[in-house]
Design a protein around this motif. Structure first.
Motif, PDB file in Angstrom:
ATOM      1  N   ALA A  74       0.846  -1.206  -0.168  1.00 35.29           N
ATOM      2  CA  ALA A  74       0.121  -0.242   0.051  1.00 35.29           C
ATOM      3  C   ALA A  74       1.013   1.295  -0.081  1.00 35.29           C
ATOM      4  O   ALA A  74       0.435   2.190  -0.781  1.00 35.29           O
ATOM      5  N   PHE A  75       1.864   1.055   0.941  1.00 32.71           N
ATOM      6  CA  PHE A  75       2.742   2.341   0.911  1.00 32.71           C
ATOM      7  C   PHE A  75       3.574   2.769  -0.499  1.00 32.71           C
ATOM      8  O   PHE A  75       3.721   3.726  -0.699  1.00 32.71           O
ATOM      9  N   ASP A  76       4.056   1.526  -0.719  1.00 32.50           N
ATOM     10  CA  ASP A  76       4.949   1.517  -2.102  1.00 32.50           C
ATOM     11  C   ASP A  76       4.186   2.093  -3.179  1.00 32.50           C
ATOM     12  O   ASP A  76       5.039   2.753  -3.992  1.00 32.50           O
ATOM     13  N   LEU A  77       3.170   1.677  -3.382  1.00 29.11           N
ATOM     14  CA  LEU A  77       2.307   2.195  -4.472  1.00 29.11           C
ATOM     15  C   LEU A  77       2.138   3.546  -4.566  1.00 29.11           C
ATOM     16  O   LEU A  77       2.402   4.446  -5.396  1.00 29.11           O
ATOM     17  N   ALA A  78       1.975   3.967  -3.140  1.00 27.18           N
ATOM     18  CA  ALA A  78       1.847   5.426  -3.148  1.00 27.18           C
ATOM     19  C   ALA A  78       3.026   6.375  -3.249  1.00 27.18           C
ATOM     20  O   ALA A  78       3.196   7.571  -3.808  1.00 27.18           O
ATOM     21  N   LEU A  79       4.206   5.930  -2.457  1.00 28.61           N
ATOM     22  CA  LEU A  79       5.116   6.380  -2.680  1.00 28.61           C
ATOM     23  C   LEU A  79       5.682   6.321  -3.939  1.00 28.61           C
ATOM     24  O   LEU A  79       6.343   7.553  -4.351  1.00 28.61           O
ATOM     25  N   VAL A 113      -7.578  -7.395  -5.951  1.00 25.92           N
ATOM     26  CA  VAL A 113      -6.958  -6.714  -5.306  1.00 25.92           C
ATOM     27  C   VAL A 113      -7.340  -6.835  -3.971  1.00 25.92           C
ATOM     28  O   VAL A 113      -7.287  -5.990  -3.012  1.00 25.92           O
ATOM     29  N   ARG A 114      -7.688  -8.075  -3.659  1.00 29.18           N
ATOM     30  CA  ARG A 114      -8.309  -8.154  -2.161  1.00 29.18           C
ATOM     31  C   ARG A 114      -7.188  -7.866  -0.933  1.00 29.18           C
ATOM     32  O   ARG A 114      -7.477  -7.601   0.024  1.00 29.18           O
ATOM     33  N   SER A 115      -5.914  -8.072  -1.450  1.00 31.87           N
ATOM     34  CA  SER A 115      -4.881  -7.761  -0.376  1.00 31.87           C
ATOM     35  C   SER A 115      -4.814  -6.354  -0.109  1.00 31.87           C
ATOM     36  O   SER A 115      -4.043  -6.199   1.043  1.00 31.87           O
ATOM     37  N   LEU A 116      -4.849  -5.372  -0.997  1.00 24.90           N
ATOM     38  CA  LEU A 116      -4.792  -4.043  -0.789  1.00 24.90           C
ATOM     39  C   LEU A 116      -6.368  -3.495  -0.467  1.00 24.90           C
ATOM     40  O   LEU A 116      -6.250  -2.417   0.284  1.00 24.90           O
ATOM     41  N   ALA A 117      -7.334  -4.097  -0.718  1.00 25.49           N
ATOM     42  CA  ALA A 117      -8.654  -3.681  -0.567  1.00 25.49           C
ATOM     43  C   ALA A 117      -9.056  -3.492   1.008  1.00 25.49           C
ATOM     44  O   ALA A 117     -10.027  -2.510   1.451  1.00 25.49           O
ATOM     45  N   GLY A 118      -8.370  -4.198   1.807  1.00 24.41           N
ATOM     46  CA  GLY A 118      -8.674  -3.922   3.485  1.00 24.41           C
ATOM     47  C   GLY A 118      -7.971  -2.652   3.787  1.00 24.41           C
ATOM     48  O   GLY A 118      -8.721  -2.195   4.851  1.00 24.41           O
ATOM     49  N   CYS A 119      -7.325  -1.978   3.099  1.00 28.53           N
ATOM     50  CA  CYS A 119      -6.771  -0.588   3.349  1.00 28.53           C
ATOM     51  C   CYS A 119      -7.689   0.369   2.877  1.00 28.53           C
ATOM     52  O   CYS A 119      -7.821   0.827   1.813  1.00 28.53           O
TER      53      CYS A 119
END
Length: 885
Positions: free
Chosen positions: A131-136, A211-217
């Protein structure tokens, strides 16, 4: 050290001392934090709950905050690097990941480097933070086009600080590739960061299976949709916290983020950088932050609403500070780092420089440096540098070489203060204690804001005792006053003198507007005013009035003045010096031999520096000392001189003359003078002194009681205590029962005061009360030794008279005659000679032919009869076995 000496046998060690309490605060804070994070109710995405994931150490520049921060980092990284003092401290078993970020301007840290430092440290886990790496990566490509992240990391030196830094680009690439592949975007990563970004955001909002692994954020889609600027970057730590919370149990870590030199994030009018950092702390509730800086964090103050995102004690309960006018109570998460103890200073200097495994600095020099340092580690390091410099010049440094303040202390203290705050700081260095309004007046400002800001600095200490709540760190105050300052806005001698005059006037106003005429306010103003007048050669002005109030209260607490600057700015003695010596002599007479008091006052008068009014004060107290020493003729001349001038002490001097008439046995004249004195001249006490020697106890007690009542009405606590002591002494002759309550009250009234002669008189009264008991002579011998040390001859005579009463009660004729002989020796210069007559009256003995025959008020026979009746009455107080007690 390497470049300071050619002697390779000398070694320098980065000595680290104490700080066990701070280390315990860290370990206990980590333990509590892990308990919160491990709770089933903990939610990393909760942005409303109060935050307790921060510990703040603040203190003056040079107190050792950076060293502490580094030691904490090293200790959490590897227990082998932990200082010996911390070896037994408990640490949680959770894997810890310390990340230290130096926010100092000299380190060139900006917000981007803070975020990257945290992420680079986490790279050691070898796992992407998706999550962080995508945004960064989206932020980086937008704000650093054409500059690869790996190149920035290498050029910025971060690659050397973080061993796993080289792996970060690959971890980010992995996160992007996995996400792009899951969405089946063309061009993989490029598609994800370009037009495909909207596809990812849509997928996240729809919580697609891909994207279920990221959808929880829950906030990832919003952050990816926001403009990727610096403001958005400050919210990305929320994503990193979420990523950390998703790690498998065997990979779980606790980031411990140490933010050092926090004061360099900006001043209190510009909090932009501080606002970004606060977001990091708030949005990473599963990380633990240790902040070190000069100032306490103000995040718990509601007044900062609008300047920071989360403020108030509800948001930051561990940082809340409850201020009162008396004290400041700081909660456990905000800790002031204190100075080294003398033992710690010695330990530090012993290990700082070594030669052949022995301390290079001599013990006497170490002791001098420690004393001058007042526990400030920066001073110790500066002194070590000076030691090496002197040694390099070819001589062995001595203790005298370190009677020295360092300009560097000033520059370090002033470095982050505004111009107005520096102006106020120099002003308050003139005072040993101050309040915000007083500081503002001394600085000559028309607004309190600079003084209010300064009062929150760590080199300003707050105390619950005293008239004013604040005082400046002793060493910093000394350095500002005495070192050669080189800053552009330094004060000239005229600036210092003008500030001293402002301070002097402000103290006068504070004293004069005190409605209660409080004694503590008087003494505080007098001490500071005398110091200013002495150090800057100011005219005495209001100090004259204050000095007369000080002596009029008859409460002899000492005035404590700091040593004068060396050399004094004006050179030579000043009228303030003479007044200080006068008041000191008057006060110390309660603890010094009267010969010493007389000699000091004679010297002051000989210097001729006092005004006429103050010379009268010195003359009056000199005459009192002379009277106590039995130098009656000199005492009479002094009292008469003061009475003739008609000044403030004329009535007191007239009372002194009445006492002298009484001492010589001229009782009618003493009574006549007393009746003209009124309350200001303490007429009732003078009358009581006359009546008790006539054994007219009821009349004496009534006079003393009237004096005590008048003293209470005029709030004269010293006079009230003296009246009660004399009352108890007279009542003691009338019987033990009558005297007990009076003596108890006398002791209570004397306890908070410094009235040495009256304390001794009260003890003589106890012996009179105990007359007839077998242990009276033993108690008298102990008391006699103390009286002789005081040099108060008339109390010696009173003590012998008490023994005469004791022996008369027991009808011990031989012992009585011996006591009378000693009494005659003590009164052989006509003063108190009538005590010998009274002793004969007590024992029922005829007067000797050489009796001075004093002028008794109602004749010798009446006086003899009353004294003899007191003795006979006392014999009726018998113990159960029939023996007198």
């Amino acid at each position: 050290m390497l470049f300071s000496s050619n002697d390779r046998s000398v070694t320098a060690d980065e000595a680290f001392t104490n700080r066990q309490m701070q280390w315990r605060a860290v370990t206990s804070g980590l333990t509590e934090h892990l308990q919160r994070v491990g709770s089933v109710n903990f939610d990393v995405e909760d942005v409303e709950s109060p935050r307790r994931n921060i510990l703040v150490f603040h203190g003056v520049g040079g107190i050792g905050k950076t060293t502490l921060s580094r030691k904490i980092e090293a200790s959490l990284t590897n227990s082998a690097h932990r200082p010996p003092q911390w070896a037994q401290a408990y640490l949680p078993r959770q894997q810890l990941l310390p990340v230290r970020v130096d926010l100092a301007r000299s380190a060139g840290s900006d917000f981007e480097s803070v975020i990257l430092s945290i992420r680079l440290a986490i790279a050691a886990l070898g796992r992407p933070m998706p999550a962080f790496d995508l945004a960064l990566r989206r932020y980086w490509d937008r704000n650093h086009p054409g500059e690869p992240l790996e190149e920035y990391v290498r050029r910025g030196g971060l690659l050397h600080r973080f061993g796993a830094a080289a792996a970060l680009p690959q971890q980010i690439q992995s996160a992007l590739s996995d996400t792009a592949q899951a969405l089946m975007l063309p061009g993989t990563v490029g598609g994800l960061l370009g037009h495909g970004a909207q596809a990812l955001i849509t997928a996240l909002r729809e919580r697609r299976q891909a994207v279920r692994s990221l959808a929880g954020c829950s906030r990832l889609a919003d952050l990816l949709e926001a403009e990727p600027d610096l403001d958005a970057l400050s919210f990305y730590p929320h994503l990193l916290a979420w990523d950390l919370s998703r790690l498998p149990a065997d990979k779980t870590i606790l980031p411990v983020i140490l933010l050092d030199t926090f004061e360099d994030t900006g001043d209190r009018g510009h909090r932009d950088f501080e606002r970004l950092l606060q977001r990091v702390v708030w949005l990473m509730p599963n990380a633990f932050f240790v902040v070190t800086g000069r100032n306490r964090l103000q995040w718990a103050q509601p007044s900062l609403e609008g300047q920071l995102d989360w403020v108030g004690p509800q948001a930051w309960p561990g940082l809340a500070t409850e201020h009162t006018h008396r004290a400041s109570q700081v909660h456990e998460h905000q800790i002031l780092i204190g100075d080294f103890s003398p033992e710690d200073c010695e330990d530090y200097l012993s290990r700082r420089l070594m030669q052949r495994e022995e301390p290079l600095i001599d013990e006497s020099v170490r002791r001098t440096i420690a004393e001058h340092s007042h526990g400030l580690p920066l001073y110790l390091d500066l002194a070590v540098m000076r030691y090496l410099e002197l040694r390099r010049k070819g001589r062995r440094p001595q203790s005298a070489d370190f009677d020295h303040d360092f300009p560097a202390l000033i520059s370090r203290t002033l470095s982050d203060l505004s111009a107005e705050e520096r102006h106020v700081l120099r002003g308050i260095s003139l005072l040993n204690a101050f309040s915000v309004p007083l500081a503002t007046e001394v600085a000559g400002l028309d607004h309190d804001a600079p003084a209010l800001r300064l009062a929150e600095r760590p080199f300003i200490r707050e105390s619950a005792s005293g008239v004013w709540p604040f005082h400046l760190h002793t060493l910093i105050r000394s350095a500002i006053r005495t070192s050669e300052e080189t800053s552009d806005d330094r004060w000239s001698e005229q600036d210092w003198h003008r500030a001293a005059q402002r301070a002097f006037s402000a103290l006068e106003a504070h004293w004069r507007r005190d409605p209660q005429r409080d004694r503590t306010v008087l003494v505080a103003c007098l001490e500071q005013g005398l110091t200013l007048a002495r150090d800057f050669g100011l005219a005495l002005g209001w100090l004259t009035d204050a000095a007369f109030q000080y002596t009029a209260d008859s409460i002899w607490e000492p005035l404590t003045l700091p040593p004068a600057p060396n050399p004094p700015p004006q050179g030579g003695l000043t009228p303030a010096d003479a007044l200080v010596e006068t008041l000191s002599a008057v006060t110390r007479r309660q603890h010094e031999h009267r010969e010493r008091t007389a000699a000091r006052l004679e010297t002051v008068l000989a210097e001729g520096l006092l005004t006429t009014e103050l010379a009268d004060m010195a003359t009056y107290y000199l005459a009192k000392a002379q009277r106590d020493l039995g130098r009656i003729a000199e005492s009479r001349r002094g009292m008469q001189q003061v009475a003739d001038r008609g000044g403030r002490l004329a009535l007191a001097a007239t009372r002194g003359l009445a006492h002298l008439h009484r001492l010589s046995g001229d009782f009618p004249t003493a009574v006549e003078v007393a009746r003209r004195l009124g309350w200001p001249g303490r007429h009732q006490r003078v009358l009581g002194d006359v009546w008790w020697v006539h054994a007219d106890i009821d009349r004496a007690v009534a006079a003393y009681r009237a004096d005590r009542t008048e003293a209470e009405q005029h709030a004269a606590v010293g006079e009230r205590a003296m009246a009660q002591v004399h009352l108890s002494f007279a009542a003691a002759f009338a019987g033990p029962d009558r005297a007990s309550d009076e003596l108890d009250l006398a002791q209570r009234l004397l306890e908070p005061l410094r009235l040495r002669s009256n304390e001794l008189t009260a003890r003589v009264a106890n012996l009179v009360r105990a007359a007839g008991n077998s242990d009276v002579p033993g108690q008298a011998s102990v008391l006699l030794a103390e009286i002789e040390r005081s040099g108060i001859s008339y109390i010696q005579a009173k003590l012998q008279l008490a023994l005469c009463f004791h022996y008369s009660v027991l009808d011990y004729r031989e012992e009585l005659e011996g006591a009378i002989d000693r009494l005659r020796t003590l009164t052989n210069r006509d003063d108190y000679a009538y005590y010998v007559d009274i002793a004969h009256f007590m024992g029922g003995l005829p007067l000797p032919a050489r009796s001075t025959r004093p002028r008794w008020i109602d004749g010798e026979e009446q006086t003899r009869r009353r004294w003899r009746n007191l003795v006979i009455t006392r014999r009726s107080y018998s113990a159960p076995d029939g023996r007198p007690r």
